[in-house]
Design a protein around this motif. Structure first.
Motif, PDB file in Angstrom:
ATOM      1  N   GLY A 621      -1.257   4.966   0.658  1.00 28.22           N
ATOM      2  CA  GLY A 621      -0.868   6.223   0.028  1.00 28.22           C
ATOM      3  C   GLY A 621      -2.055   7.128  -0.202  1.00 28.22           C
ATOM      4  N   PRO A 622      -1.826   8.306  -0.789  1.00 24.06           N
ATOM      5  CA  PRO A 622      -2.930   9.217  -1.098  1.00 24.06           C
ATOM      6  C   PRO A 622      -3.777   8.686  -2.245  1.00 24.06           C
ATOM      7  CG  PRO A 622      -0.873  10.058  -1.976  1.00 24.06           C
ATOM      8  CD  PRO A 622      -0.519   8.854  -1.167  1.00 24.06           C
ATOM      9  N   ARG A 623      -4.780   9.451  -2.612  1.00 23.75           N
ATOM     10  CA  ARG A 623      -5.661   9.043  -3.700  1.00 23.75           C
ATOM     11  C   ARG A 623      -4.860   8.853  -4.993  1.00 23.75           C
ATOM     12  NH1 ARG A 623     -10.957  12.470  -5.857  1.00 23.75           N
ATOM     13  NH2 ARG A 623     -11.712  10.889  -7.323  1.00 23.75           N
ATOM     14  N   ASN A 624      -5.242   7.838  -5.776  1.00 24.12           N
ATOM     15  CA  ASN A 624      -4.601   7.521  -7.054  1.00 24.12           C
ATOM     16  C   ASN A 624      -3.142   7.104  -6.898  1.00 24.12           C
ATOM     17  OD1 ASN A 624      -6.957   8.014  -8.489  1.00 24.12           O
ATOM     18  ND2 ASN A 624      -6.444  10.159  -8.877  1.00 24.12           N
ATOM     19  N   THR A 625      -2.832   6.491  -5.758  1.00 20.81           N
ATOM     20  CA  THR A 625      -1.472   5.977  -5.574  1.00 20.81           C
ATOM     21  C   THR A 625      -1.122   4.941  -6.635  1.00 20.81           C
ATOM     22  OG1 THR A 625      -1.483   6.424  -3.200  1.00 20.81           O
ATOM     23  CG2 THR A 625       0.024   4.729  -3.958  1.00 20.81           C
ATOM     24  N   PHE A 626      -2.126   4.263  -7.185  1.00 24.18           N
ATOM     25  CA  PHE A 626      -1.832   3.229  -8.182  1.00 24.18           C
ATOM     26  C   PHE A 626      -1.132   3.807  -9.405  1.00 24.18           C
ATOM     27  CE2 PHE A 626      -5.721   4.971  -9.878  1.00 24.18           C
ATOM     28  CZ  PHE A 626      -5.671   4.737 -11.251  1.00 24.18           C
ATOM     29  N   LEU A 627      -1.278   5.121  -9.671  1.00 25.15           N
ATOM     30  CA  LEU A 627      -0.619   5.723 -10.829  1.00 25.15           C
ATOM     31  C   LEU A 627       0.887   5.853 -10.618  1.00 25.15           C
ATOM     32  CD1 LEU A 627      -3.215   8.527 -11.638  1.00 25.15           C
ATOM     33  CD2 LEU A 627      -2.871   6.375 -12.878  1.00 25.15           C
ATOM     34  N   SER A 628       1.319   5.999  -9.386  1.00 23.07           N
ATOM     35  CA  SER A 628       2.754   6.082  -9.046  1.00 23.07           C
ATOM     36  C   SER A 628       2.952   5.334  -7.738  1.00 23.07           C
ATOM     37  CB  SER A 628       3.209   7.536  -8.915  1.00 23.07           C
ATOM     38  OG  SER A 628       3.011   8.247 -10.126  1.00 23.07           O
ATOM     39  N   PRO A 629       3.040   4.020  -7.779  1.00 22.03           N
ATOM     40  CA  PRO A 629       2.953   3.222  -6.556  1.00 22.03           C
ATOM     41  C   PRO A 629       4.144   3.350  -5.618  1.00 22.03           C
ATOM     42  CG  PRO A 629       3.542   1.828  -8.414  1.00 22.03           C
ATOM     43  CD  PRO A 629       3.249   3.189  -8.976  1.00 22.03           C
TER      44      PRO A 629
END
Length: 634
Positions: A621-629
């Motif tokens: 995913g794009p950058r910071n995908t971990f915030l909305s996986p």
């Protein structure tokens, strides 16, 4: 080739090769080594792909030159050991030779500083332990404290088993001799140890013996004393063997302590004590409490922060914002984050001010907050009035400096439970007294104790990553705990657990940690151990690691089953939807639905569940995908 010739002409003998993308194509660094060997055969060459297998170039670029620099010293030492005449007596067995080879190989290993897998001990003839330590150059402290020129075979043995029990005093030796001293005039036969003892079936503690490395010649005047070596690790209980703990037991133990198994926890203070502090960023702080307290409501955390004021938000471990209880704040201010003078230099540089200007602006901010209700940064700006020194971010950075110094505190939050718009107050106004000063070394011991209470059994590497301390500070803090900790064997490696928890830990069964839980982004359960599949293997299967953590080690929102990551989830409170993406087909959906229902009660929203396909790695995913996986990849 030109670079190799230039190194040769300038007398550079230790060279580290670190190519930016060697993690992707490892062929180029070995090719460069061959060029260096051909043009500069005297040089010692280390490759980043061998010294540290990380894809980030900074870590590799820092580690590789160090590896190259220490290799000649270790090589000379090992060669000197190899040339030493064999001690009198029967030739060593093949088992002993194998042990010697293993120890030498371990000493040469470039991964030793990260794995912490060498344990060395030094004992006198009786054999009483003088020192046990973990180090990357196991012989260095011995050679440093006891020059080789003064050594005599048989005085002191050097081995790789720190748990070797002490023997009873031998006949003829002075009983009043201190444990850290010995009489070389007494020469009782040492009991067999290590490989020889195992071959004879006589060793009690296990471990691998190595031939004696003498330490000090007897005093010519007959005083027969030697200087005691510094103790950098506590002595384990005599005649004790190391307890073995399975990953399932460790997982269940931590899950029970943190309220992620059994009946959960009863209040916000219990959560803060059980976890070592929760991440203070919204909405993680609320969701972490909701996962652990069956009756939790949003107002419970607000009450503890703003009405009772028994906990505050502050930047602590690795500079991240935590919610921590009041009694622990002096220790956290003293030993976490960067040193205060470094913070001042960094902020002054980036804010475009001199250090004197930064301190003057800090005094003005504190004066503007005195006796007033909490204020946001914009409200502070209006209260100060006029032109402010520095660049556009100077005020925000100086507010951060004051919080780091314990002069102001993040008091309240403007907006909803998902907002991070902080307002600030003077520390003494909000908490009733100035922040107490504490010795950093004492503070680290207190924080290390609290860490093991929340995450033990754990390794020194785990504590170092969680706290942000150096390896030296980490080992010193653990050593200072002394008898409060006990070493255990965890999945074949060494770990520490608080001694008063050992019986409970070893008596657990895997089913004691069963249950389904919904943990948010940055939840402390998934952020408490060293990065990498090896450090977090108790919680995440290696194949699922890229689906739970991004490249920086940030944990996404995770569906937990029996203490292990079983999927990811995402909350849309405005739409009243929780989306769940399982890793496999074994997720018990009725238990997931019950957890979602409980979460809805906690945040005051009627929630429904939607299912999503199994997710791929977060890197897709794009950058910071971990915030909305889920949504950021759909």
């Amino acid at each position: 080739m030109a670079a190799a010739r230039r190194f040769r002409e300038q007398g550079v003998t230790a060279i580290g090769v670190c190519f930016l993308h060697s993690y992707a194509d490892p062929a180029h660094e070995p090719a460069m080594r061959e060029v260096l060997r051909r043009e500069h055969p005297e040089a010692v060459v280390s490759l980043s792909r061998e010294a540290l297998r990380e894809y980030r170039e900074y870590e590799r670029a820092v580690t590789t030159p160090v590896d190259a620099a220490v290799k000649p010293t270790m090589r000379r030492y090992i060669d000197r050991i190899a040339r030493r005449p064999e001690p009198p007596g029967p030739p060593p067995s093949s088992v002993e030779r194998e042990v010697e080879t293993a120890v030498a190989r371990t000493a040469r290993s470039p991964m030793i500083r990260d794995a912490h897998d060498f344990r060395a001990g030094v004992r006198d003839r009786r054999p009483r332990k003088l020192v046990g330590r973990s180090c990357s150059a196991p012989a260095h402290p011995i050679v440093r404290d006891f020059p080789i020129e003064t050594m005599r075979p048989g005085d002191v043995s050097f081995h790789d088993d720190v748990h070797l029990p002490r023997a009873a005093p031998a006949a003829g030796c002075r009983p009043e001799a201190a444990p850290s001293r010995s009489s070389t005039g007494c020469d009782p036969p040492a009991p067999p140890r290590g490989a020889a003892a195992r071959a004879a079936g006589t060793e009690a503690g296990g471990g691998a013996g190595v031939p004696p490395i003498p330490v000090r010649r007897a005093d010519p005047e007959g005083r027969n004393r030697r200087t005691p070596m510094a103790r950098s690790a506590r002595r384990p209980p005599e005649e004790a063997t190391m307890a073995t703990v399975t990953l399932a037991q460790a997982r269940a133990h931590v899950s029970l302590k943190q309220g992620l198994a059994g009946e959960g926890l009863g209040s916000v203070p219990e959560v803060l004590d059980a976890t070592g502090g929760i991440y203070g960023t919204a909405p993680t702080c609320y969701l972490s409490c909701a996962a652990r307290i069956p009756s939790f409501r949003l107002a419970d955390l607000d009450r503890e922060l703003y009405a009772e004021r028994g906990a505050v938000r502050l930047r602590a471990m690795r500079g991240m914002t935590y919610i921590e209880p009041l009694p622990l704040l002096p220790a956290l201010l003293a030993c976490t984050g960067e040193p205060r003078d470094r913070t001042l230099r960094r902020i002054s540089k980036h804010a475009g001010m001199t250090e004197a200007q930064t301190l003057e602006l800090a005094d003005r901010i504190e004066a503007a907050l005195a006796g007033r209700p909490p204020m946001t940064v914009q409200e502070i700006r209006r209260a100060l009035g006029g032109d402010l020194p520095g660049g556009s971010g100077a005020l925000q950075m100086t507010v951060a400096l004051l919080a780091r110094y314990g002069r102001i505190v993040r008091a309240t939050v403007r907006g909803s439970w998902r907002s991070d718009l902080y307002s600030y107050a003077r520390w003494s106004d909000w908490l009733g007294a100035p922040a107490e000063e504490m010795d950093p070394a004492e503070a680290r011991v207190e924080v290390a104790r609290r860490y093991l209470r929340a995450y033990g059994p754990a390794t020194a590497a785990d504590l170092a990553w969680w706290s942000g301390w150096t390896k030296r500070d980490t080992l010193s803090a653990l050593a200072a705990l002394g008898e409060e900790t006990t070493p255990v064997s965890l999945d074949g490696g060494d770990a520490l657990v608080l001694t008063d928890e050992l019986d409970a830990l070893t008596s657990l069964a895997p089913e004691d940690g069963r249950g389904v839980w919904l943990l948010p982004v940055w939840d402390c359960y998934f952020m408490g151990y060293a990065t990498g599949p090896e450090g977090r293997v108790r919680q995440v299967r290696p194949r699922d690691y890229p689906r739970v953590y991004d490249g920086s080690g940030n944990a996404t929102s995770v569906v937990v089953r029996d203490g292990t990551a079983a999927g990811v989830w995402e909350l849309d409170a405005d739409a009243g939807v929780v989306t769940v993406a399982p890793f496999d087909d074994g997720l018990p959906w009725d238990e997931v639905a019950a957890r979602i229902e409980a979460l809805g009660r906690a945040i005051g929203v009627d929630l429904r569940m939607e299912r999503a396909p199994a997710p791929g790695p977060l890197s897709e995913g794009p950058r910071n995908t971990f915030l909305s996986p889920i949504s950021l990849r759909s």
